[in-house]
Design an enzyme around this catalytic site. Structure first.
Site, PDB file in Angstrom:
ATOM      1  N   LYS A   1      49.060  44.210  28.818  1.00 37.06           N
ATOM      2  CA  LYS A   1      49.473  43.311  29.974  1.00 37.06           C
ATOM      3  C   LYS A   1      49.310  41.650  29.286  1.00 37.06           C
ATOM      4  O   LYS A   1      50.368  40.990  29.709  1.00 37.06           O
ATOM      5  CB  LYS A   1      48.154  43.082  30.857  1.00 37.06           C
ATOM      6  CG  LYS A   1      47.710  44.233  31.987  1.00 37.06           C
ATOM      7  CD  LYS A   1      46.304  44.461  32.558  1.00 37.06           C
ATOM      8  CE  LYS A   1      46.344  45.410  33.631  1.00 37.06           C
ATOM      9  NZ  LYS A   1      45.105  45.831  34.027  1.00 37.06           N
TER      10      LYS A   1
ATOM     11  N   GLN B   1      39.002  44.115  34.185  1.00 41.38           N
ATOM     12  CA  GLN B   1      39.618  45.624  33.733  1.00 41.38           C
ATOM     13  C   GLN B   1      38.635  46.546  34.146  1.00 41.38           C
ATOM     14  O   GLN B   1      37.606  46.648  33.736  1.00 41.38           O
ATOM     15  CB  GLN B   1      40.000  45.497  32.459  1.00 41.38           C
ATOM     16  CG  GLN B   1      40.745  47.046  31.924  1.00 41.38           C
ATOM     17  CD  GLN B   1      42.020  47.349  32.782  1.00 41.38           C
ATOM     18  OE1 GLN B   1      42.973  46.439  32.622  1.00 41.38           O
ATOM     19  NE2 GLN B   1      42.051  48.437  33.247  1.00 41.38           N
TER      20      GLN B   1
ATOM     21  N   ASP C   1      44.937  41.438  41.912  1.00 42.38           N
ATOM     22  CA  ASP C   1      44.714  42.824  41.762  1.00 42.38           C
ATOM     23  C   ASP C   1      44.734  43.105  43.016  1.00 42.38           C
ATOM     24  O   ASP C   1      44.982  44.533  43.386  1.00 42.38           O
ATOM     25  CB  ASP C   1      43.581  43.248  40.878  1.00 42.38           C
ATOM     26  CG  ASP C   1      43.960  43.981  39.687  1.00 42.38           C
ATOM     27  OD1 ASP C   1      45.038  44.494  39.557  1.00 42.38           O
ATOM     28  OD2 ASP C   1      42.742  43.984  38.784  1.00 42.38           O
TER      29      ASP C   1
END
Length: 284
Positions: free
Chosen positions: A51, A95, A118
């Site tokens: 990322k 994460q 997200d």
């Protein structure tokens, strides 16, 4: 049968992101994504690094916070709070999975819904279900982009989603529904699964079981999207679809690797740009 090339489409999306990031930067808004990694899970480290690399390549500022596995839940919440209040941060990503002592749902709810790139916050989930604009989880969002790029008509089609996770299955079903497909969501308690999948024009499989979807479960001409990534004992990467036997029955199919996977990070970048654009609007 046509292979859906997720690598090529993700490269196209990243090019769009790069141009949009440059335009925003010119206007004084540098798109910024903050990623928080708790613990030393190897797969999570790999994801976070990729990322970071993708952000760099596209002109998005990347902030990385690495916390010890035994980090206190309240310390993580404090960090999220400070990033929520930082006007220069557009996206916040924690994460997953988190260490056992930390409540994932509680943490995801602490991220400002305006920075939830997200798409996991209850407000964004509610907006998706209601057909309103918000942040959509990256993998299902990427799949919708693949349909668009390949001219795959979703409206009026019979779609079956195998898996009901909050990350893929449920948002995927809602996106298909919003695009006027007739949607069936199946899962581990579903009976006569093959009977349901055999009627499907579109099948999206996201359950994490190697080679689960067999050729006798798919009708000729179906579109099959494989979200699974499984590593076999011989180290080979395979999806949730028995690709070799299913492929020749399909009109379109995604390979593993190189299908859905590359789209996830591409859409994360796209969501970060969307948030940066919202910031620019607020500044005006």
């Amino acid at each position: 049968m046509q292979l859906i090339d997720g690598k090529a489409i993700s490269a196209k999306v990243k090019e769009e992101v790069k141009n949009e990031a440059a335009q925003l930067t010119e206007k004084g808004v540098i798109p910024c994504l903050a990623v928080i990694l708790v613990g030393d899970d190897k797969a999570s480290q790999t994801y976070v690094n990729s990322k970071e690399k993708a952000c760099k390549a596209c002109g998005i500022r990347s902030l990385k916070y690495t916390l010890e596995a035994n980090t206190d839940e309240s310390a993580l919440i404090d960090l999220i709070q400070s990033l929520n209040e930082n006007d220069e941060v557009d996206g916040i990503l924690v994460q997953l999975p988190l260490p056992k002592h930390i409540d994932e749902n509680k943490i995801l709810e602490k991220i400002s819904c305006e920075k939830d790139v997200d798409g996991f916050h209850a407000v964004n989930v509610g907006r998706l279900v209601s057909g309103l604009d918000g942040f959509v989880p990256c993998t299902p969002c990427g799949i919708m982009r693949l349909f668009k790029e390949y001219g795959i008509e979703v409206s009026g089609k019979n779609a079956v989603v195998i898996g009901r996770s909050n990350i893929v299955g449920k948002p995927m079903a809602n996106l298909l529904l919003n695009a006027n497909a007739t949607v069936t969501v199946t899962h581990s308690k579903t009976q006569n699964l093959a009977k349901i999948t055999k009627d499907a024009d579109i099948i999206v499989v996201a359950i994490g079981k190697p080679n689960f979807l067999k050729a006798d479960m798919v009708k000729n001409g179906a579109v099959v999207i494989d979200v699974g990534i499984n590593r076999l004992e011989n180290n080979k990467l395979v999806g949730d679809v028995d690709f070799e036997n299913v492929a020749n029955k399909c009109s379109f199919i995604t390979p593993v690797p190189g299908g859905v996977g590359p789209m996830t990070i591409a859409m994360l970048l796209k969501n970060t740009i969307k948030s940066a654009k919202n910031r620019l609007k607020r500044l005006k």
